[in-house]
Design a protein around this motif. Structure first.
Motif, PDB file in Angstrom:
ATOM      1  N   LYS A   1       0.841  -1.187   0.000  1.00  0.00           N
ATOM      2  CA  LYS A   1       0.000   0.000   0.000  1.00  0.00           C
ATOM      3  C   LYS A   1       0.884   1.247   0.000  1.00  0.00           C
ATOM      4  O   LYS A   1       1.674   1.452   0.925  1.00  0.00           O
ATOM      5  CB  LYS A   1      -0.885  -0.029   1.250  1.00  0.00           C
TER       6      LYS A   1
ATOM      7  N   LEU B   1      -3.483  -6.321  -3.406  1.00  0.00           N
ATOM      8  CA  LEU B   1      -4.254  -7.029  -2.392  1.00  0.00           C
ATOM      9  C   LEU B   1      -4.047  -8.538  -2.468  1.00  0.00           C
ATOM     10  O   LEU B   1      -3.621  -9.076  -3.489  1.00  0.00           O
ATOM     11  CB  LEU B   1      -5.754  -6.741  -2.568  1.00  0.00           C
TER      12      LEU B   1
ATOM     13  N   CYS C   1      -9.199  -2.708   1.333  1.00  0.00           N
ATOM     14  CA  CYS C   1      -7.970  -3.276   1.909  1.00  0.00           C
ATOM     15  C   CYS C   1      -8.258  -3.912   3.259  1.00  0.00           C
ATOM     16  O   CYS C   1      -7.792  -5.024   3.556  1.00  0.00           O
ATOM     17  CB  CYS C   1      -6.896  -2.195   2.055  1.00  0.00           C
TER      18      CYS C   1
END
Length: 385
Positions: A271, A290, A339
């Motif tokens: 991220k 992800l 997320c």
């Protein structure tokens, strides 16, 4: 060479963005792609991905779906279960008053369709194979210096170059990393019987197994497991592999007849700390990567693309701070929620602590009988956010 937008990375997120910016916002776009057309292209390899209903609607808006629809396999039903336990859940397109829940596309097929669309678009120039080696940020524009020596100039640069983004490296935009200590084993499976356009997510003691319907009697397998089991699985012959998969998944699809080439990659949440920088924006896997659980990765990325297209359509200067801040703010809630959801599902369904096993099975059972629980989860699964 002057452009409105330079896109670094020409796989699905980058190519979708380029075509959408041309068709919706009439922007002049340069796409820089390091890999020539080949089966080993990391963005358009032999994998298949599930596009949510929301993603399909966005591709329709950008006049891209027609080029993919003939080779796409609709998902009519999703089945979710926990191996060895009583609870299971799922939902169908008919229950949702939809014609489909999503569709599975093969990345190699998508790549060929996108390359043709890019070639035919007079607003888009593709620099391939070529790659970015340096960036010069100025007050009113940004320059990209390529490996070939070519210099491109634009109002905005968009990083769509994957989890190991070169753009991020050049401007020192770090990322957080959450290691799930799992690997994804990828293969195509051929069945003895038809799959009836049903997708499966089955949680096992080793990790989730996802099976997505493909053309014919084929399914795309994503089998998540820890490193020691991965090493064993990669050493199995085809007969042993199919027997072990059958044991873990069960017989609800009938017999697994054949398995194709195996591939694997580590499962981590990447991220970026910042979605925007001076005259730079990040989308897709360059913004966040992800775990494949619930199939949210590309679908989150295409919503990045859609938000950026919407914002750039309303601004004359694509790289203006006000424009980029609007994009960042528009993505924050969806990005965090998706997320958090995928990471939570991994933690919950990879935990064999007895109270957690009981709790998650109660949760799956309640999901079927408690409509207030269903709406947010189903909407996010369908990309309708």
């Amino acid at each position: 060479m002057q452009y409105d937008v330079i896109i670094i990375g020409g796989a699905m997120s980058g190519a979708t963005l380029a075509l959408a910016l041309s068709r919706v916002a009439n922007k002049k776009v340069a796409v820089v792609e390091a890999f020539s057309e080949s089966p080993q292209h990391p963005g358009f390899d032999a994998r298949a991905i599930a596009l949510s209903l929301g993603s399909i609607e966005l591709l329709r808006r950008y006049k891209l779906w027609d080029a993919l629809a003939n080779d796409a396999t609709p998902i009519d039903t999703i089945d979710v279960s926990d191996r060895g336990h009583f609870a299971q859940t799922g939902f169908s397109a008919e229950q949702q008053n939809q014609s489909l829940l999503g569709a599975v596309v093969e990345l190699a097929t998508v790549g060929a369709a996108y390359r043709e669309q890019l070639r035919l678009d007079s607003n888009i120039d593709v620099f391939c194979p070529d790659s970015i080696v340096d960036i010069e940020q100025h007050q009113q524009h940004i320059d990209a210096i390529l490996q070939s020596g070519t210099r491109l100039s634009a109002q905005l640069m968009v990083a769509a170059d994957g989890a190991n983004s070169k753009v991020a490296e050049l401007i020192k935009n770090p990322k957080s990393l959450d290691d799930f200590e799992q690997h994804a084993l990828i293969a195509n499976i051929e069945l003895e019987k038809p799959h009836h356009n049903k997708a499966y997510e089955r949680f096992t003691s080793h990790g989730p197994i996802a099976l997505l319907p493909m053309t014919g009697k084929r399914m795309s397998l994503v089998w998540c497991m820890k490193q020691p089991m991965l090493q064993q699985a990669l050493a199995w012959n085809n007969e042993t592999f199919l027997a072990e998969l059958q044991q873990e998944f069960g017989w609800r699809l009938g017999r697994f007849d054949k398995v194709g080439t195996l591939a694997s990659y580590p499962l981590q949440l990447h991220k970026r700390e910042r979605l925007i920088h001076h005259r730079i924006a990040f989308v897709g896997n360059a913004a966040q990567t992800l775990h494949p659980i619930a199939g949210q990765g590309f679908n989150l990325g295409i919503r990045d693309v859609a938000s950026l297209v919407d914002v750039l359509s309303c601004h004359r200067d694509c790289g203006d701070y006000q424009c980029l801040a609007q994009f960042r703010d528009a993505r924050e809630a969806d990005r965090e929620a998706t997320c958090d959801m995928t990471s939570a599902l991994v933690r919950i369904f990879s935990n064999e602590w007895l109270p957690m096993v009981v709790a998650r099975n109660l949760g799956l059972a309640l999901f079927d009988i408690a409509p207030p629980l269903q709406g947010p989860v189903k909407n996010r699964s369908l990309g309708l956010v």
